[in-house]
Scaffold this motif. Structure first.
Motif, short mmCIF file in Angstrom:
data_model
loop_
_atom_site.label_atom_id
_atom_site.label_comp_id
_atom_site.label_asym_id
_atom_site.label_seq_id
_atom_site.Cartn_x
_atom_site.Cartn_y
_atom_site.Cartn_z
N ALA A 106 0.91 -1.16 0.04
CA ALA A 106 -0.02 -0.04 -0.07
C ALA A 106 0.75 1.42 0.13
CB ALA A 106 -0.86 -0.08 1.13
N LEU A 107 1.96 1.30 0.84
CA LEU A 107 2.98 2.24 0.88
C LEU A 107 3.62 2.77 -0.41
CD1 LEU A 107 3.89 4.35 2.89
CD2 LEU A 107 5.60 2.76 3.23
N LEU B 271 2.40 1.84 -3.46
CA LEU B 271 1.52 2.12 -4.48
C LEU B 271 1.18 3.71 -4.36
CD1 LEU B 271 -0.52 -1.22 -5.07
CD2 LEU B 271 1.29 -0.31 -6.32
N THR B 272 0.95 4.10 -2.99
CA THR B 272 0.28 5.36 -3.09
C THR B 272 1.44 6.41 -2.63
OG1 THR B 272 0.48 5.14 -0.64
CG2 THR B 272 -1.56 4.74 -1.60
N PHE B 273 2.70 6.13 -2.61
CA PHE B 273 3.69 7.20 -2.62
C PHE B 273 3.82 8.07 -3.88
CE2 PHE B 273 8.04 8.55 -2.94
CZ PHE B 273 8.13 9.49 -1.81
N ILE C 293 1.74 9.17 -5.88
CA ILE C 293 0.42 9.91 -5.90
C ILE C 293 0.30 10.79 -5.15
CG2 ILE C 293 -0.48 8.16 -7.55
CD1 ILE C 293 -2.59 7.74 -4.97
N ILE C 294 1.10 10.99 -4.14
CA ILE C 294 0.84 12.14 -2.87
C ILE C 294 2.16 13.25 -2.78
CG2 ILE C 294 -0.78 10.49 -1.76
CD1 ILE C 294 1.42 9.55 0.09
N GLU D 83 10.86 4.55 -5.85
CA GLU D 83 10.33 3.19 -6.07
C GLU D 83 10.92 2.06 -6.53
OE1 GLU D 83 6.64 2.67 -5.49
OE2 GLU D 83 6.92 4.47 -4.53
#
Length: 148
Positions: free
Chosen positions: A119-120, A122-124, A126-127, A139
């Motif tokens: 989750a971390l 995949l979300t990094f 986009i934020i 990444e």
């Protein structure tokens, strides 16, 4: 040739957007860093409290409390400075979280699924507002660390 021109144009547009909106990007990253430290600190404190009552997670209490202390100290450092934090701080928090979740999932609870790491990761992207090449490299090396 056309692919190279497309890439060059996209890099130029990205640099121009970041340069034109520098103050807003810095403010956004600073706000994001403070919020993520608050949320992360709260979550790890709650995990620490919960690990006291669940026998299978009792071994994790030291890890959870250590991460909570690190995030709290980092938040206090940022609050005391009260100025530009720097994009590096977001990468420090991200790297610490990836290492914590990876080590916890690999050594302490190897039978559990490490959903938090995925989750971390995949979300990094986009934020965070930063140059694409730095996000891609972060990444890539994070995935390499996990898969190695």
């Amino acid at each position: 040739m056309k692919l190279k021109n497309l890439y060059t144009n996209e890099v130029y547009k990205e640099k121009q957007l970041l340069a034109d909106n520098y103050e807003k990007v810095v403010d956004s990253n600073n706000d994001f860093t403070k919020v993520i430290l608050k949320i992360g600190g709260f979550c790890f404190f709650m995990l620490f409290i919960t690990s006291m009552f669940i026998p299978s997670y009792y071994n994790l209490r030291i890890v959870y409390f250590s991460v909570f202390l690190i995030l709290a100290a980092f938040y206090l450092l940022i609050k005391l400075r009260e100025k530009y934090v720097g994009i590096w701080s977001i990468y420090v928090v991200f790297t610490a979280a990836v290492v914590c979740f990876t080590l916890t999932g690999s050594f302490i609870t190897p039978n559990d699924i490490g959903v938090m790491v995925l989750a971390l990761l995949l979300t990094f992207p986009i934020i965070v507002l930063d140059k694409s090449i730095r996000i891609i490299l972060t990444e890539f090396f994070s995935w390499y660390f996990i898969l190695a």
